[in-house]
Motif scaffolding. Structure first.
Motif, PDB file in Angstrom:
ATOM      1  N   PHE A   8       0.883  -1.156   0.057  1.00  0.00           N
ATOM      2  CA  PHE A   8      -0.008  -0.056   0.021  1.00  0.00           C
ATOM      3  C   PHE A   8       0.659   1.249  -0.154  1.00  0.00           C
ATOM      4  N   ARG A   9       0.343   2.265  -0.634  1.00  0.00           N
ATOM      5  CA  ARG A   9       0.949   3.632  -0.454  1.00  0.00           C
ATOM      6  C   ARG A   9      -0.126   4.718  -0.625  1.00  0.00           C
ATOM      7  N   SER A  10      -0.143   5.476   0.496  1.00  0.00           N
ATOM      8  CA  SER A  10      -0.904   6.619   0.495  1.00  0.00           C
ATOM      9  C   SER A  10      -0.275   7.747   0.713  1.00  0.00           C
ATOM     10  N   LEU A  11      -0.712   8.806   0.138  1.00  0.00           N
ATOM     11  CA  LEU A  11       0.052  10.212   0.146  1.00  0.00           C
ATOM     12  C   LEU A  11      -0.853  11.427   0.917  1.00  0.00           C
ATOM     13  N   TRP A  12      -0.630  11.984   1.778  1.00  0.00           N
ATOM     14  CA  TRP A  12      -1.378  13.063   2.578  1.00  0.00           C
ATOM     15  C   TRP A  12      -0.992  14.303   2.529  1.00  0.00           C
ATOM     16  N   ALA A  13      -1.386  15.167   1.574  1.00  0.00           N
ATOM     17  CA  ALA A  13      -1.176  16.620   1.780  1.00  0.00           C
ATOM     18  C   ALA A  13      -2.046  17.227   2.981  1.00  0.00           C
ATOM     19  N   ARG A 103       3.800  10.539   3.416  1.00  0.00           N
ATOM     20  CA  ARG A 103       3.638   9.302   2.687  1.00  0.00           C
ATOM     21  C   ARG A 103       3.829   8.260   3.555  1.00  0.00           C
ATOM     22  N   TYR A 104       2.629   7.378   3.273  1.00  0.00           N
ATOM     23  CA  TYR A 104       2.529   5.973   4.116  1.00  0.00           C
ATOM     24  C   TYR A 104       2.948   4.893   3.074  1.00  0.00           C
ATOM     25  N   ASP A 105       4.003   3.971   3.384  1.00  0.00           N
ATOM     26  CA  ASP A 105       4.023   2.898   2.747  1.00  0.00           C
ATOM     27  C   ASP A 105       4.032   1.601   3.916  1.00  0.00           C
ATOM     28  N   GLN A 106       3.406   0.712   3.322  1.00  0.00           N
ATOM     29  CA  GLN A 106       2.936  -0.516   3.849  1.00  0.00           C
ATOM     30  C   GLN A 106       3.442  -1.684   3.039  1.00  0.00           C
ATOM     31  N   THR A 107       3.856  -2.824   3.562  1.00  0.00           N
ATOM     32  CA  THR A 107       4.107  -4.121   2.780  1.00  0.00           C
ATOM     33  C   THR A 107       3.856  -5.084   4.091  1.00  0.00           C
ATOM     34  N   VAL A 108       2.888  -5.895   3.510  1.00  0.00           N
ATOM     35  CA  VAL A 108       2.301  -6.960   4.689  1.00  0.00           C
ATOM     36  C   VAL A 108       2.063  -8.253   3.983  1.00  0.00           C
ATOM     37  N   ASP A 109       2.029  -9.318   4.873  1.00  0.00           N
ATOM     38  CA  ASP A 109       1.512 -10.616   4.404  1.00  0.00           C
ATOM     39  C   ASP A 109       0.379 -10.710   5.557  1.00  0.00           C
ATOM     40  N   VAL A 110      -0.880 -11.246   4.927  1.00  0.00           N
ATOM     41  CA  VAL A 110      -2.242 -11.206   5.858  1.00  0.00           C
ATOM     42  C   VAL A 110      -2.048 -12.657   6.538  1.00  0.00           C
TER      43      VAL A 110
END
Length: 148
Positions: A8-13, A103-110
């Protein structure tokens, strides 16, 4: 490809200075005050805690968060995640014309059994659920920053 693996990647201004944004993001135990999907954060020690989140779908994710990098000069906060999800998440806070870009980056295995069982048909729904959670988090953070 493992359908239980997500990036996931989210960008917050955000309309606040980077230092103010970073100061809020580095205090995860306060996230439930401004991010309604972060239901509970329990500190275990200075670098570790347990987080419970729930967005639109009727399930909770609970995981342990362990700080691996805190660098205010670079604007980076990174954690390792284990539990219902395994992986990592990172905030990168930088100056932008209107204030801050977070900027929020996340890499996960559920690992949660229910989510693994529905990994293929549910993947678009799970991704949409995450997007809704992130949008709500941004709105909550903007309101919080304006109130302080």
């Amino acid at each position: 490809m493992d359908r239980s693996h997500y990036r996931f990647r989210s960008l917050w201004a955000l309309p606040a200075p980077p230092a103010a944004v970073y100061a809020v993001l580095e205090r995860p135990e306060e996230y439930p005050r401004w991010w309604r999907q972060v239901r509970e954060v329990t500190r275990l020690d200075d670098a570790t805690g347990v987080v419970r989140v729930r967005s639109l779908l009727p399930y909770d994710l609970t995981f342990t968060v362990r700080e691996v990098r805190r660098d205010p000069a670079a604007g980076i906060l990174q954690v390792a995640l284990s539990g219902d999800v395994d992986g990592w998440a990172r905030w990168t806070v930088t100056a932008a014309a209107s204030g801050t870009l977070a900027r929020y980056d996340q890499t996960v295995d559920v690992n949660k059994k229910l989510l693994r069982r529905f990994a293929v048909p549910g993947r678009p729904i799970f991704r949409a659920n995450h997007r809704l959670m992130m949008r709500s988090g941004r709105r909550g953070l903007v309101a919080h920053l304006q109130a302080v």
